[in-house]
Design a protein around this motif. Structure first.
Motif, short mmCIF file in Angstrom:
data_model
loop_
_atom_site.label_atom_id
_atom_site.label_comp_id
_atom_site.label_asym_id
_atom_site.label_seq_id
_atom_site.Cartn_x
_atom_site.Cartn_y
_atom_site.Cartn_z
N THR A 4 0.81 -1.00 0.41
CA THR A 4 -0.23 -0.04 0.20
C THR A 4 0.99 1.55 -0.16
OG1 THR A 4 -1.59 -1.11 1.48
CG2 THR A 4 -1.52 1.20 1.01
N PRO A 5 0.80 2.01 -0.93
CA PRO A 5 1.77 3.45 -0.87
C PRO A 5 1.47 3.91 0.34
CG PRO A 5 0.28 2.91 -3.04
CD PRO A 5 0.15 2.06 -1.99
N GLN A 6 2.18 4.32 1.24
CA GLN A 6 2.45 5.48 2.17
C GLN A 6 2.12 7.57 0.75
OE1 GLN A 6 5.65 5.65 4.49
NE2 GLN A 6 5.25 3.46 5.09
N SER A 7 2.53 6.94 0.06
CA SER A 7 2.19 8.60 -0.85
C SER A 7 2.36 8.79 -2.11
CB SER A 7 3.62 10.48 -0.07
OG SER A 7 3.63 9.59 -0.53
N LEU A 8 1.07 9.40 -3.14
CA LEU A 8 2.21 9.19 -4.43
C LEU A 8 1.80 10.37 -4.97
CD1 LEU A 8 0.64 6.58 -7.11
CD2 LEU A 8 -0.01 8.55 -7.32
N GLU A 9 2.89 11.02 -6.17
CA GLU A 9 2.65 12.68 -6.74
C GLU A 9 2.70 12.04 -7.84
OE1 GLU A 9 5.87 14.01 -4.68
OE2 GLU A 9 5.61 13.44 -2.51
N SER A 10 2.34 12.39 -8.48
CA SER A 10 1.88 12.72 -9.98
C SER A 10 1.19 13.70 -10.79
CB SER A 10 0.46 11.66 -10.31
OG SER A 10 0.13 11.95 -11.82
N ALA A 11 2.77 14.02 -11.49
CA ALA A 11 3.09 14.87 -12.22
C ALA A 11 3.28 15.10 -13.41
CB ALA A 11 4.54 16.33 -11.57
N GLU A 12 2.84 16.86 -14.31
CA GLU A 12 2.74 15.93 -15.64
C GLU A 12 4.36 14.97 -16.02
OE1 GLU A 12 3.63 19.29 -19.69
OE2 GLU A 12 4.15 20.04 -17.82
N ASP A 13 4.87 14.85 -16.21
CA ASP A 13 5.70 14.47 -16.36
C ASP A 13 6.40 13.45 -15.31
OD1 ASP A 13 7.28 15.64 -15.12
OD2 ASP A 13 8.60 15.54 -17.06
N LYS A 14 6.06 12.91 -14.46
CA LYS A 14 6.44 12.14 -13.27
C LYS A 14 5.40 11.87 -12.67
CE LYS A 14 10.66 13.69 -11.04
NZ LYS A 14 11.65 14.29 -10.76
N VAL A 15 5.91 10.45 -11.67
CA VAL A 15 5.36 9.89 -10.50
C VAL A 15 5.93 9.46 -10.09
CG1 VAL A 15 3.82 8.21 -10.25
CG2 VAL A 15 3.30 9.04 -12.45
N THR A 16 5.74 9.53 -8.50
CA THR A 16 6.51 9.57 -7.42
C THR A 16 5.72 8.92 -6.02
OG1 THR A 16 8.20 11.22 -7.56
CG2 THR A 16 8.04 10.46 -5.32
N VAL A 17 5.89 7.66 -6.26
CA VAL A 17 5.39 6.40 -5.01
C VAL A 17 6.18 6.36 -3.87
CG1 VAL A 17 4.33 4.01 -5.17
CG2 VAL A 17 4.99 5.36 -7.20
N THR A 18 5.56 6.25 -3.01
CA THR A 18 6.44 6.15 -1.61
C THR A 18 5.78 4.91 -1.11
OG1 THR A 18 6.72 8.73 -1.12
CG2 THR A 18 7.51 6.88 0.63
N LEU A 19 6.72 4.26 -0.59
CA LEU A 19 6.49 2.88 -0.13
C LEU A 19 6.66 2.10 1.50
CD1 LEU A 19 6.84 0.78 -3.33
CD2 LEU A 19 5.07 1.42 -2.02
N PRO A 20 6.20 1.56 2.32
CA PRO A 20 6.98 1.08 3.46
C PRO A 20 8.15 0.03 2.91
CG PRO A 20 4.71 0.41 3.48
CD PRO A 20 4.73 0.62 1.49
N TYR A 21 9.25 0.25 3.70
CA TYR A 21 10.96 0.08 3.52
C TYR A 21 10.97 -0.78 3.55
CZ TYR A 21 15.81 0.29 4.56
OH TYR A 21 17.19 0.29 4.34
N GLU A 22 10.16 -2.16 4.00
CA GLU A 22 10.61 -3.88 3.75
C GLU A 22 10.27 -3.53 2.06
OE1 GLU A 22 6.23 -2.98 5.80
OE2 GLU A 22 7.76 -2.58 6.03
N ALA A 23 9.82 -2.99 1.46
CA ALA A 23 9.24 -3.25 -0.26
C ALA A 23 11.20 -3.51 -0.72
CB ALA A 23 8.54 -1.94 -0.40
N VAL A 24 12.10 -3.07 -0.47
CA VAL A 24 12.81 -3.06 -0.66
C VAL A 24 13.37 -4.20 -0.78
CG1 VAL A 24 15.69 -2.83 -0.21
CG2 VAL A 24 14.06 -1.08 0.86
#
Length: 357
Positions: free
Chosen positions: A290-310
Motif C-alpha cells: 500500500t503506497p504511503q504517498s503518491l505524487e503525479s506531475a505532468e511528466d513524473k510519478v513518485t511512489v513512496t512505499l514501506p521500507y520492507e519493499a526494498v
C-alpha cells in the motif's frame, strides 16, 4: 490487503448458465468496483507457469505473455496469480461465457477456486457440481483438477502422480471432500493481484484515487485506441525474454505460442499522468503493498512505499519498466523516514526521440 468496505457484488455462474447471488457487496464496493462473476470450476482450466529458468526481472512479463498466448480456447479469458516464485494461470472460454452474461454489464470474471480460503498440502473441495482436487505449497495453489464425480483411489493417485514438485507426499487415499465458504479476502476479490491486463489495473488504481479525492469522481479513464500492433509487441517481448535467458531452449515454446496471435487485437489505454498513477497503484497492489504517498506531475510519478519493499525493489522496477507507462525508474531509500521512494518518468510525457536516436 483486506479492504472489506471495498468488497464488490459477487455472483456465481454455473455451467448451465444459471446465476446465483453469493454476496451483495459493501456500499463502496458496489459503487467503485465492477461486480465479480465466479465461474464454475468445470468451465475453467488451470496450469502452473514455472519460472526457475527465467531471469527474475522477466518472470512476470513471461507469465503474462504465456497467459495471453497459451490459452486452450480460441477466444479465451485469463487470470494470473502468484504461486511462490511461479505463477498460476487460469483460462476460460469467452465464446461460451459471453452469451451467458449478456445484459449484465461489465463484470470481472474469476474462477470460483480463487474465492476459496487458501489451503495446505492436499485437499478435495466439494463444489456445487463436481469435485476439485488441489495441491498447495507455501500458501499457493500449485495444481488443480476437476471431475464430476467423487475422487476414488485411482483418480486421486492419477492426480497426485502428476505433481512432480510436491514436497510432501500425497496421502494414499483421497482426503475427505470439504465444502468451503466464500472468502471475501481471497484472490478473486483482491484489488489487483488477479489482474493481467493493464487496463484492469488502471481502472482499479483510478478507483482508489477517486476514493481519496471527491474531485476525481467524475473523471473517466482517458480515451482508448485500437492497437493494430499487438502481435509485434508480443513478439518483441518474447525476444527480450529469450535474449535475457541463458538457456534459450527453455523459452522457445513462447515463440510458437506467439505465432497463435496472427489475428490478436487488444485495446490499450492512452498514457497520461492520471492513468499512469492508476497503473502505479495497480502494480504495487500486485505485490500486496500500500503506497504511503503518491505524487503525479505532468511528466513524473513518485511512489513512496514501506521500507520492507526494498526486498522486492528489483521486481518493482522491472514491473514499472515493462508496464508501458514509465521510463527512467529510479528507486532510492529514505533512512530517516524508513521508506522506499521510486521516481519515474511517464513515457508519453517524454520528448520524442530524434530520427537519428
Amino acid at each position: 490487503m483486506r479492504l472489506d468496505f471495498l468488497t464488490p457484488r459477487i455472483d456465481r455462474l454455473s455451467a448451465d448458465g444459471a446465476v446465483e447471488a453469493v454476496h451483495t457487496g459493501a456500499l463502496l464496493g458496489r459503487l467503485f468496483r465492477k461486480p465479480v462473476m465466479l465461474l464454475a470450476r468445470e468451465m475453467c482450466a488451470f496450469a502452473l507457469f514455472e519460472t526457475a529458468n527465467l531471469p527474475r526481472n522477466r518472470r512476470r512479463q513471461a507469465a503474462r505473455l504465456h497467459a495471453r498466448t497459451a490459452s486452450p480456447y480460441i477466444a479465451g479469458g485469463a487470470a494470473l496469480v502468484k504461486s511462490g516464485e511461479d505463477f498460476g494461470v487460469w483460462w476460460w472460454d469467452l465464446a461460451r461465457v459471453a452469451p451467458m452474461i449478456a445484459g449484465r454489464g461489465d463484470v470481472a470474471l474469476r474462477p470460483e477456486t480463487l474465492a476459496q480460503p487458501a489451503g495446505r498440502d492436499w485437499r478435495i473441495v466439494k463444489l456445487a457440481r463436481g469435485y476439485e482436487a488441489q495441491h498447495w505449497r507455501d500458501g499457493a495453489l500449485r495444481a488443480s483438477a476437476w471431475r464430476p464425480t467423487r475422487y476414488d483411489e485411482a483418480a486421486w493417485t492419477a492426480f497426485a502422480r502428476t505433481q512432480r514438485d510436491a514436497r510432501i507426499d500425497a496421502p494414499e487415499t483421497p482426503p475427505p471432500a470439504e465444502t468451503l465458504p466464500v472468502d471475501t479476502a481471497g484472490e478473486a476479490f483482491s484489488l489487483a493481484r488477479t489482474e493481467i491486463t493493464r487496463e484492469q489495473a488502471i481502472g482499479l488504481g483510478l478507483g482508489a484515487l477517486a476514493l481519496a479525492s471527491t474531485s476525481l469522481f467524475a473523471l473517466v479513464l482517458g480515451q482508448t485506441i485500437q492497437t493494430q500492433e499487438a502481435a509485434r509487441k508480443i513478439e518483441a517481448e518474447t525476444a527480450e525474454i529469450q535474449a535475457a535467458t541463458p538457456r534459450q531452449a527453455d523459452t522457445m515454446a513462447l515463440e510458437g505460442e506467439r505465432r497463435m496471435l496472427a489475428s490478436y487485437r487488444e485495446i490499450e489505454g492512452r498514457t497520461n499522468p492520471l492513468s499512469a498513477a492508476g497503473a502505479a497503484i495497480g502494480i504495487v497492489a500486485m505485490h500486496d503493498l500500500t503506497p504511503q504517498s503518491l505524487e503525479s506531475a505532468e511528466d513524473k510519478v513518485t511512489v513512496t512505499l514501506p521500507y520492507e519493499a526494498v526486498k522486492i525493489v528489483g521486481d518493482l522496477v522491472a514491473e514499472f519498466e515493462t508496464s508501458g507507462y514509465f521510463r527512467d525508474v529510479q528507486p532510492r531509500t529514505d533512512a530517516g523516514a524508513k521508506t522506499l521512494v521510486i521516481e519515474m518518468q511517464v513515457r508519453e510525457a517524454a520528448p520524442p526521440l530524434s530520427p537519428d536516436a
